[in-house]
Design a protein around this motif. Structure first.
Motif, PDB file in Angstrom:
ATOM      1  N   UNK A  11      49.494  41.775  31.588  1.00  0.00           N
ATOM      2  CA  UNK A  11      48.607  40.637  31.386  1.00  0.00           C
ATOM      3  C   UNK A  11      49.246  39.311  31.775  1.00  0.00           C
ATOM      4  N   UNK A  12      50.556  39.211  31.570  1.00  0.00           N
ATOM      5  CA  UNK A  12      51.222  37.952  31.878  1.00  0.00           C
ATOM      6  C   UNK A  12      51.791  37.894  33.270  1.00  0.00           C
ATOM      7  N   UNK A  13      51.673  38.979  34.020  1.00  0.00           N
ATOM      8  CA  UNK A  13      52.274  38.975  35.347  1.00  0.00           C
ATOM      9  C   UNK A  13      51.259  39.243  36.445  1.00  0.00           C
ATOM     10  N   UNK A  14      50.010  38.909  36.191  1.00  0.00           N
ATOM     11  CA  UNK A  14      49.052  39.069  37.286  1.00  0.00           C
ATOM     12  C   UNK A  14      48.198  37.822  37.411  1.00  0.00           C
ATOM     13  N   UNK A  15      47.531  37.711  38.538  1.00  0.00           N
ATOM     14  CA  UNK A  15      46.597  36.621  38.762  1.00  0.00           C
ATOM     15  C   UNK A  15      45.210  37.138  38.391  1.00  0.00           C
ATOM     16  N   UNK A  16      44.627  36.647  37.316  1.00  0.00           N
ATOM     17  CA  UNK A  16      43.419  37.276  36.797  1.00  0.00           C
ATOM     18  C   UNK A  16      42.130  36.887  37.521  1.00  0.00           C
ATOM     19  N   UNK A  17      42.205  35.943  38.455  1.00  0.00           N
ATOM     20  CA  UNK A  17      40.977  35.414  39.056  1.00  0.00           C
ATOM     21  C   UNK A  17      40.065  36.476  39.632  1.00  0.00           C
ATOM     22  N   UNK A  18      40.659  37.384  40.388  1.00  0.00           N
ATOM     23  CA  UNK A  18      39.866  38.414  41.056  1.00  0.00           C
ATOM     24  C   UNK A  18      39.137  39.290  40.049  1.00  0.00           C
ATOM     25  N   UNK A  19      39.879  39.761  39.028  1.00  0.00           N
ATOM     26  CA  UNK A  19      39.277  40.703  38.077  1.00  0.00           C
ATOM     27  C   UNK A  19      38.193  40.011  37.257  1.00  0.00           C
ATOM     28  N   UNK A  20      38.484  38.790  36.847  1.00  0.00           N
ATOM     29  CA  UNK A  20      37.507  38.075  36.037  1.00  0.00           C
ATOM     30  C   UNK A  20      36.236  37.835  36.837  1.00  0.00           C
ATOM     31  N   UNK A  21      36.401  37.413  38.093  1.00  0.00           N
ATOM     32  CA  UNK A  21      35.229  37.152  38.923  1.00  0.00           C
ATOM     33  C   UNK A  21      34.383  38.407  39.089  1.00  0.00           C
ATOM     34  N   UNK A  22      35.039  39.527  39.407  1.00  0.00           N
ATOM     35  CA  UNK A  22      34.228  40.715  39.660  1.00  0.00           C
ATOM     36  C   UNK A  22      33.581  41.199  38.370  1.00  0.00           C
ATOM     37  N   UNK A  23      34.232  40.940  37.240  1.00  0.00           N
ATOM     38  CA  UNK A  23      33.590  41.314  35.982  1.00  0.00           C
ATOM     39  C   UNK A  23      32.357  40.465  35.715  1.00  0.00           C
ATOM     40  N   UNK A  24      32.489  39.166  36.035  1.00  0.00           N
ATOM     41  CA  UNK A  24      31.322  38.296  35.842  1.00  0.00           C
ATOM     42  C   UNK A  24      30.185  38.748  36.744  1.00  0.00           C
ATOM     43  N   UNK A  25      30.523  39.051  37.981  1.00  0.00           N
ATOM     44  CA  UNK A  25      29.488  39.520  38.918  1.00  0.00           C
ATOM     45  C   UNK A  25      28.843  40.789  38.382  1.00  0.00           C
ATOM     46  N   UNK A  26      29.666  41.680  37.890  1.00  0.00           N
ATOM     47  CA  UNK A  26      29.157  42.940  37.360  1.00  0.00           C
ATOM     48  C   UNK A  26      28.205  42.700  36.191  1.00  0.00           C
ATOM     49  N   UNK A  27      28.638  41.841  35.272  1.00  0.00           N
ATOM     50  CA  UNK A  27      27.798  41.527  34.113  1.00  0.00           C
ATOM     51  C   UNK A  27      26.471  40.917  34.549  1.00  0.00           C
ATOM     52  N   UNK A  28      26.587  40.033  35.543  1.00  0.00           N
ATOM     53  CA  UNK A  28      25.389  39.363  36.050  1.00  0.00           C
ATOM     54  C   UNK A  28      24.417  40.380  36.623  1.00  0.00           C
ATOM     55  N   UNK A  29      24.939  41.317  37.381  1.00  0.00           N
ATOM     56  CA  UNK A  29      24.078  42.340  37.991  1.00  0.00           C
ATOM     57  C   UNK A  29      23.425  43.197  36.913  1.00  0.00           C
ATOM     58  N   UNK A  30      24.201  43.526  35.885  1.00  0.00           N
ATOM     59  CA  UNK A  30      23.642  44.317  34.791  1.00  0.00           C
ATOM     60  C   UNK A  30      22.541  43.531  34.080  1.00  0.00           C
ATOM     61  N   UNK A  31      22.806  42.239  33.913  1.00  0.00           N
ATOM     62  CA  UNK A  31      21.844  41.373  33.250  1.00  0.00           C
ATOM     63  C   UNK A  31      20.541  41.323  34.038  1.00  0.00           C
ATOM     64  N   UNK A  32      20.672  41.340  35.368  1.00  0.00           N
ATOM     65  CA  UNK A  32      19.484  41.315  36.208  1.00  0.00           C
ATOM     66  C   UNK A  32      18.800  42.675  36.260  1.00  0.00           C
ATOM     67  N   UNK A  33      19.396  43.652  35.585  1.00  0.00           N
ATOM     68  CA  UNK A  33      18.761  44.961  35.560  1.00  0.00           C
ATOM     69  C   UNK A  33      19.142  45.837  36.726  1.00  0.00           C
TER      70      UNK A  33
END
Lengths: 743, 348
Positions: A95-117
């Protein structure tokens, strides 16, 4: 400040929005841009078409695993993630040795897609992540280039950056890596920066800082921005172009951006301590001095001013240089990291850190790679640089500085062609659009219609250049129009010329598209996990040994089994086989990697205690002898020897492994080579031609293999898995025990 | 002698500048005897001390060799058989000799005459024809160790000599390897790297001179500094050189051209590597393409008549097409199966 910005903004605002003509243009522009984005995306889908929707290569497997962890456990747990299934027995503070931007972004995208059904799997999001963001990159490049010249050049730049193989190589579908998102952010940050410098707006500078923060959270290459923006400011100062706009933009960006970037756990206090960030701090200080000096200038006599400025500048520079050296020496400021240092001293990595030199991405770039990745843009690029120097507004200085530095860095390290590609696209687009300006059919019409926009800008440009002229350019007249505008004023009259010029450059652009299509399909779309090969009759067949072997591991070994392999395969084993590994592609511990290299390169008797010490249950090696696969472990063996030889020089000696000064395997090789564990495991039970190295192997090459036993060999012999034997129950040594068993 | 020469040449060509030297370790036949007769050993090394030149190497001629091998020795002899003759064209001799001399001089500095146990002998083919014959040397370079000996002339020809191959690394300095070889003979040489004071002083001096000259001619310097054309040239040059793979040559130290035994080759057919001359060729191609394009943008519209404009455009477009074809065909040499073609013009 505000008195200055307001008239500028109002001057820029009234575009031709109201008119009917303008509306139509906007629609056309929208259509063009979206089709460019669509083309950029679809070009990157070759890998899905030819193979399947699969995560590629090595690092993406880790990113994928981390993304899954994030979506299962939530953000807080993700930040505190301690991974005990890699770097056994050390573990990794992931957790302290990675750049989280990529994972967080794709998770947000994923959540958004799920939200859209849309019930999509997180894997699909990850696979298609890079192509989607390349569409965005094209848009931001359009915006950036529009600031440099005009709409036409912007659209051309979008086309170029969307299709240049140099960028496609890192953003095909399935290449789920930090670069996928960070080139988009790079362009966004630069766009907002240019905008901020142009109009001296705190708003744009803050947005720039925000996107810089996003970039920091996503990629270690953010250091490129950290140095590029200060460099731009520094060059502007040297040119005598200090301006309150510059001060506003830079100070806002630096203070906000630095504070924000320190919020990423992996970056921590690096922005105030690391040497790579010192130039940004230095320019920040310099800017304060220059600002103060220009304030003084209005208050005191010129003679006093000169004296004060000279003495104080010398004193301050000497003091800060001394301070920096002292702080570095005291250990408060960290010295440059190896990867960064190797950019300046090209032999540094080779001597000091073989692990960096061993990565093929860190090799210098031959001209063929440049041509492969940029095609005809290689020679459009200097044309654009030339034109930018002719124009030389503040933002063009940025372009030139970027062009020179990025081409240097990409020459030193092949993976940095990626950062060069956007600027090549921008410069090429400027060149082509300048050509179109000159060979335009509607030269006179342009005066009446198209210059509606520039007129407003021109008025502010002339005032700007007036301010500049008094300081720097003696030869420029205040009433002169800018270079780019002058191009459109005097067009070529001859129709033949127009047709010829436009069609010949159209030919080159078509060639560019064809080449990038070819390169993408043939070179950059392979997932590296599945290999494709063609049989003599032209049929393609897929070699799926990796997944086959990883699946075997997942199904047939204990859940806690420890797998030893060379670090290249660590992430894949973690991601696909879900087993504990000793080393992986996050090469944070050189000694541990050296230990694996040592086990591979010493003989059985010396390797066995080491294997027991590290609780190794299985050893996984890659062997390409049977199907002529060049990237196998025996071809990487030299690096294992070099890395471990750097740590245990008395045990592993590079020269012992050569035969007559050459790297050779098989029965004729040197004793050290023939007895090494890797050599034995590779050729165990193998007979015939070792095709990558063109050596004949017979049964006598490896007469015995006692400390490990073969557990699994994949269909094409590419992956071989060996089980490490437990110490003999009757206390015999393993050679005797094996000999007894074989009787 | 002719035989020696022929063999030397053959050896070098066969191994293609191969970076190994056949190091013959001659076994000590009379090791036991040596232990019994310590008193008898005359200090023949005194004789040798007079031969040692300033850099710690004995440059042998036939007389010296005879003198050495004629009597008993209480020291080890490390002999480098080599040649500087151009016609032999021994590349590795050229690489190895300086490092050999360096190690010898280091040893000379780090030991006093009385505690010397090893002498470094430099045997050149031209001045030691007889010695090559009597010692049975058939190829160069050849590094041979002659251990201490009591009986006269007992070490010859390498009867019972153990042939061992030690690896010399390509492109690297041979000093470390040589020091490693010497260790089993009880010779320990330390490499001392001094702080480069001279370089520091040089740098400071240069900086002072630059500042003084810059101050004295500040008007002119400022004018140059503000000259746009200079910056233009620098930026364009560096951009074009960098994308033509200049840094590859700097980092890898590539050869300027290749040599296939008969002719010089300009283009390395492999995709992943290049010769230095390729960078020059490609840079010339890129810059001519770029300047023609700049001319099309800047100059054609300045022409007065339309027919002149047409003519200029035709010439420029044709030139672009031809040069671009040359570039593509050059690329095809290195990238087999590249599907894009323009005109079939190729120079390489």
């Amino acid at each position: 400040m505000s008195a200055e910005t307001t008239p500028l903004q109002t001057a820029v605002l009234p575009e031709k929005r109201g008119t009917k003509h303008g509306k139509l243009l906007r629609v056309i522009k929208f259509i063009i841009l979206s089709s460019i984005a669509a083309a950029a995306v679809s070009m990157r889908l070759y890998s899905v078409l030819r193979f399947e929707s699969i995560i590629h290569e090595y690092d993406p497997w880790f990113n994928f695993r981390a993304t899954k962890y994030l979506s299962e456990h939530g953000y807080q747990k993700f930040l505190n993630w301690f991974d005990n299934r890699s770097w056994y027995p050390l573990g990794r503070v992931t957790g302290g040795t990675l750049f989280p931007g990529l994972m967080v972004t794709s998770n947000i995208v994923h959540k958004l897609l799920l939200f859209l059904g849309l019930p999509v799997d997180i894997r699909e999001v990850c696979v298609l992540f890079a192509p989607a963001f390349s569409g965005l990159t094209a848009y931001f490049t359009y915006l950036l280039t529009r600031e440099m010249k005009d709409d036409v050049s912007g659209m051309l730049a979008a086309l170029f950056v969307g299709m240049a193989p140099g960028y496609i190589s890192r953003s095909v579908a399935g290449s789920y890596d930090n670069e996928a998102i960070s080139i988009t952010l790079l362009m966004a940050t630069f766009y907002f920066w240019i905008k901020a410098v142009k109009i001296g707006s705190v708003l744009y500078a803050s947005i720039c800082a925000l996107s810089y923060f996003y970039m920091v959270s996503a990629w270690g290459g953010y250091v490129f921005i950290t140095n590029m923006i200060p460099l731009h400011v520094f060059v502007l100062l040297l040119m005598g172009r200090y301006h309150a706009r510059l001060y506003t933009a830079y100070c806002t960006w630096y203070s906000l951006g630095t504070l924000a970037s320190m919020q990423i756990p992996f970056v921590g206090t690096l922005p105030v301590k690391g040497s790579e960030h010192m130039s940004a701090l230095g320019v920040f200080g310099l800017l304060q001095i220059v600002a103060f000096a220009s304030f003084l200038k209005s208050k005191v006599t010129p003679k006093q001013f000169k004296l004060t400025v000279i003495t104080s500048t010398v004193a301050i520079i000497a003091l800060s240089a001394f301070g920096l050296v002292a702080l570095t020496y005291a250990g408060i400021v960290l010295p440059w990291t190896g990867r960064f240092y190797s950019l300046w001293d090209t032999n540094y990595a080779k001597i000091h850190i073989p692990i960096i030199a061993s990565v093929s991405e860190h090799q210098p770039t031959p001209w063929t790679s440049f041509f492969m990745d940029l095609s005809v843009l290689t020679w459009f690029f200097p044309v654009g640089v030339y034109l930018a120097i002719q124009e030389l507004r503040d933002e063009h200085v940025f372009l030139i500085v970027y062009a020179v530095f990025a081409s240097y860095f990409s020459g030193v390290m092949v993976r940095l062609v990626l950062t060069l590609t956007p600027i090549v696209a921008v410069c090429s687009a400027i060149a082509i659009s300048a050509l179109l300006d000159v060979y335009n059919t509607s030269g006179s019409e342009k005066e009446t219609v198209d210059t509606n926009t520039p007129i407003a800008e021109k008025s502010d440009k002339t005032t700007k250049s007036k301010a500049k002229v008094t300081k720097v350019n003696d030869d420029a007249k205040p009433d002169q129009v800018s270079f780019f505008d002058s191009l459109g004023r005097k067009t070529v009259g001859s129709t033949l010329s127009r047709i010829l010029a436009v069609s010949s450059f159209a030919l080159y652009i078509i060639m560019f598209v064809k080449q990038s299509d070819y390169v993408t399909e043939s070179a950059y779309s392979s997932p590296s996990v599945v290999l494709s090969s063609s049989s003599p009759d032209g049929q393609t067949f897929l070699i799926d040994d990796f997944r086959e072997a990883y699946y075997w591991l997942r199904m047939n070994t204990d859940e806690d089994a420890k797998i030893l392999s060379w670090w290249d395969y660590g992430y894949q084993i973690g991601g696909m086989a879900d087993r504990t590994t000793l080393v992986d592609n996050n090469t944070w511990n050189n000694t541990h990697i050296g230990m694996v290299g040592r086990i591979m390169s010493v003989d059985e008797d010396r390797a066995y205690p080491l294997l027991l010490q590290h609780d190794v249950d299985y050893i996984l090696i890659i062997f390409g002898g049977a199907i002529n696969f060049n990237g196998d472990d025996l071809n990487k063996f030299l690096w294992m020897i070099r890395i471990s030889g750097g740590i245990w020089p008395e045990e592993v000696k590079e020269s012992d492994y050569y035969t007559n000064g050459y790297y050779q395997v098989g029965s004729d090789s040197s004793d050290a080579m023939r007895n090494s564990l890797l050599h034995k495991m590779s050729f165990w039970r193998f007979q015939g031609m070792d095709r990558p190295r063109r050596v004949k192997i017979d049964a006598n090459t490896v007469p015995s293999l006692d400390i490990v036993e073969e557990a699994y060999t994949s269909a094409n012999w590419m992956v071989r898995i060996y089980r490490v034997k437990k110490p003999d129950e009757f206390g015999r040594d393993l050679h005797k025990a094996t000999a007894f068993d074989n009787k | 002698m002719a035989v020696v020469m022929a063999k030397a040449r053959q050896d070098i060509h066969a191994s293609d500048y191969s970076s190994n030297v056949n190091v013959m370790f001659v076994l000590q036949l009379l090791f036991g005897l040596l232990g019994l007769l310590p008193a008898c050993i005359a200090s023949s090394s005194d004789l040798l001390d007079s031969y040692v030149s300033n850099d710690g190497v004995i440059y042998a001629d036939d007389q010296i060799i005879q003198a050495i091998f004629a009597q008993e020795r209480n020291f080890t002899l490390c002999a480098l058989f080599t040649t500087e003759r151009e016609s032999v064209n021994c590349q590795f001799c050229k690489v190895f000799a300086p490092d050999f001399k360096l190690v010898a001089s280091l040893y000379d500095k780090q030991t006093t005459d009385s505690e010397k146990e090893m002498y470094f002998l430099y045997v050149d083919l031209d001045s030691n024809r007889e010695a090559f014959k009597t010692l049975g040397m058939t190829h160069v370079p050849n590094l041979v160790f002659y251990p201490p000996a009591t009986a006269k002339g007992d070490i010859k020809r390498g009867l019972l000599a153990e042939h061992k191959f030690t690896t010399f690394l390509r492109d690297d300095s041979q000093v470390d390897v040589l020091i490693d070889i010497l260790k089993p003979y009880g010779v320990n040489i330390e490499i001392v790297t001094e702080f480069p004071w001279s370089k520091l002083i040089e740098a400071i001096g240069l900086a002072i001179i630059t500042i003084v000259v810059g101050f004295a001619f500040r008007e002119k310097v400022l004018k140059l500094w503000r000259n746009k054309k200079i910056w233009l040239a620098i930026s364009l040059m560096s951009v074009i050189m960098f994308i033509s793979g200049h840094m590859y040559n700097v980092t890898r130290g590539t050869k300027f051209m290749g040599y296939n035994g008969k002719d010089y080759v300009l283009i390395d057919p492999s995709f992943q590597s290049q010769f230095a001359v390729e960078t020059q060729i490609v840079a010339v191609l890129y810059s001519s393409l770029a300047f023609i394009a700049i001319g099309m943008i800047k100059l054609v519209s300045q022409l007065k008549t339309r027919s002149a404009q047409s003519l200029a455009t035709i010439i420029c477009s044709l030139a672009l097409l031809v040069i671009c074809s040359i570039l593509i065909n050059l690329f095809k040499v290195k990238s087999y199966g590249f599907p894009i073609s323009l005109l079939p013009i190729s120079l390489f």
